[in-house]
Design a protein around this motif. Sequence first.
Motif, PDB file in Angstrom:
ATOM      1  N   THR A 169     124.140 115.346  39.959  1.00 42.01           N
ATOM      2  CA  THR A 169     124.835 114.465  38.985  1.00 42.01           C
ATOM      3  C   THR A 169     124.308 113.340  38.191  1.00 42.01           C
ATOM      4  OG1 THR A 169     126.842 114.843  40.585  1.00 42.01           O
ATOM      5  CG2 THR A 169     127.132 113.032  38.923  1.00 42.01           C
ATOM      6  N   LEU A 170     124.021 113.324  37.201  1.00 43.20           N
ATOM      7  CA  LEU A 170     123.449 112.300  36.165  1.00 43.20           C
ATOM      8  C   LEU A 170     124.215 111.847  35.531  1.00 43.20           C
ATOM      9  CD1 LEU A 170     121.283 115.200  36.766  1.00 43.20           C
ATOM     10  CD2 LEU A 170     120.071 114.107  34.850  1.00 43.20           C
ATOM     11  N   PRO A 171     124.293 110.237  35.638  1.00 40.60           N
ATOM     12  CA  PRO A 171     125.076 109.516  34.655  1.00 40.60           C
ATOM     13  C   PRO A 171     124.555 109.609  33.405  1.00 40.60           C
ATOM     14  CG  PRO A 171     124.262 108.402  36.776  1.00 40.60           C
ATOM     15  CD  PRO A 171     123.606 109.609  36.758  1.00 40.60           C
ATOM     16  N   ARG A 172     125.409 109.247  32.436  1.00 44.94           N
ATOM     17  CA  ARG A 172     125.200 109.492  31.115  1.00 44.94           C
ATOM     18  C   ARG A 172     123.980 108.862  30.818  1.00 44.94           C
ATOM     19  NH1 ARG A 172     128.414 111.565  26.922  1.00 44.94           N
ATOM     20  NH2 ARG A 172     130.090 111.421  28.185  1.00 44.94           N
ATOM     21  N   SER A 173     123.841 107.503  31.192  1.00 45.02           N
ATOM     22  CA  SER A 173     122.524 106.837  30.726  1.00 45.02           C
ATOM     23  C   SER A 173     121.176 107.347  31.153  1.00 45.02           C
ATOM     24  CB  SER A 173     122.352 105.239  31.245  1.00 45.02           C
ATOM     25  OG  SER A 173     122.642 105.553  32.575  1.00 45.02           O
ATOM     26  N   VAL A 174     121.041 107.855  32.520  1.00 38.47           N
ATOM     27  CA  VAL A 174     120.142 108.671  33.073  1.00 38.47           C
ATOM     28  C   VAL A 174     119.796 109.968  32.228  1.00 38.47           C
ATOM     29  CG1 VAL A 174     119.194 109.886  35.023  1.00 38.47           C
ATOM     30  CG2 VAL A 174     120.453 107.843  35.313  1.00 38.47           C
ATOM     31  N   ALA A 175     120.776 110.651  31.820  1.00 35.07           N
ATOM     32  CA  ALA A 175     120.743 112.090  31.151  1.00 35.07           C
ATOM     33  C   ALA A 175     120.107 111.737  29.822  1.00 35.07           C
ATOM     34  CB  ALA A 175     122.041 112.696  31.065  1.00 35.07           C
ATOM     35  N   ARG A 176     120.289 110.693  29.160  1.00 34.91           N
ATOM     36  CA  ARG A 176     119.658 110.212  27.840  1.00 34.91           C
ATOM     37  C   ARG A 176     118.366 109.795  28.041  1.00 34.91           C
ATOM     38  NH1 ARG A 176     124.687 107.587  26.465  1.00 34.91           N
ATOM     39  NH2 ARG A 176     123.806 105.758  27.328  1.00 34.91           N
ATOM     40  N   GLN A 177     118.036 108.957  29.056  1.00 39.59           N
ATOM     41  CA  GLN A 177     116.654 108.621  29.520  1.00 39.59           C
ATOM     42  C   GLN A 177     115.735 109.884  29.896  1.00 39.59           C
ATOM     43  OE1 GLN A 177     116.649 106.087  32.773  1.00 39.59           O
ATOM     44  NE2 GLN A 177     114.834 105.058  32.245  1.00 39.59           N
ATOM     45  N   LEU A 178     116.395 110.664  30.595  1.00 41.10           N
ATOM     46  CA  LEU A 178     115.431 111.859  31.291  1.00 41.10           C
ATOM     47  C   LEU A 178     116.093 113.263  30.615  1.00 41.10           C
ATOM     48  CD1 LEU A 178     115.499 110.584  34.976  1.00 41.10           C
ATOM     49  CD2 LEU A 178     113.860 110.242  33.379  1.00 41.10           C
ATOM     50  N   GLN A 179     115.648 113.386  29.542  1.00 44.29           N
ATOM     51  CA  GLN A 179     116.135 114.520  28.556  1.00 44.29           C
ATOM     52  C   GLN A 179     115.768 115.990  29.353  1.00 44.29           C
ATOM     53  OE1 GLN A 179     117.655 114.948  25.372  1.00 44.29           O
ATOM     54  NE2 GLN A 179     118.701 113.120  26.070  1.00 44.29           N
ATOM     55  N   LYS A 180     114.269 115.857  29.987  1.00 45.57           N
ATOM     56  CA  LYS A 180     113.948 116.926  30.494  1.00 45.57           C
ATOM     57  C   LYS A 180     114.801 117.556  31.776  1.00 45.57           C
ATOM     58  CE  LYS A 180     109.004 116.027  30.083  1.00 45.57           C
ATOM     59  NZ  LYS A 180     107.887 115.605  30.611  1.00 45.57           N
ATOM     60  N   LEU A 181     115.721 116.709  32.198  1.00 37.99           N
ATOM     61  CA  LEU A 181     116.464 117.254  33.130  1.00 37.99           C
ATOM     62  C   LEU A 181     118.056 117.892  32.772  1.00 37.99           C
ATOM     63  CD1 LEU A 181     116.314 114.305  35.830  1.00 37.99           C
ATOM     64  CD2 LEU A 181     114.812 116.274  35.241  1.00 37.99           C
TER      65      LEU A 181
END
Length: 182
Positions: A96-108
């Motif tokens: 589970t990746l919050p939206r802000s984390v998904a934007r920051q860590l695109q590789k995931l």
Amino acid sequence: MNNFFIKEPSWRDANRWFLGQVPQNTVDWLLESNSLTQRLRTTFSAPFSVSLMGQTWARPLLNDALCLGQSPDHYALVREVLLNIDNKAVVFARSTLPRSVARQLQKLTGLGSRPLGEVIFAYPDLQRVRLEFAKIPLRDLSPLVQQKMAGHRYIWGRRNSYQIKDGVFLVNEFFLPTLFNE
């Protein structure tokens, strides 16, 4: 998205468990501090693979949202996979990746059938900030998972809270009975 539970797990901090309550062959897997993917590959000689069950923007499970400190109404990138040895599912994993984390860590965000562990453990600043365990009874699991239980009454899971840079995300891993039969 939830392919695994009828009722979500009740997590408790790993330090609050008396490990004598946990089967010894399970303790080692729950406490694994390195990549579970790498451990599976080195433990078993049979081929390792990942089956993507789904990945979508969805509301996280309530308990996961609370753990991440976000509103349960805020969408997160949720990914569910099966980790397989010789084409037999041994671990169910849910990230589970919050939206802000998904934007920051695109590789995931676009892994497909590539294991998450391969990617996150390559980050030099990866930290596990929290580890929790759950004992999940058969009745709380979906019919799909109940079929894989082979007479077992429960499974064990762990919830890892990882941090890379300022982003915290969750990786939940559930150890299926087939892991201990391989």
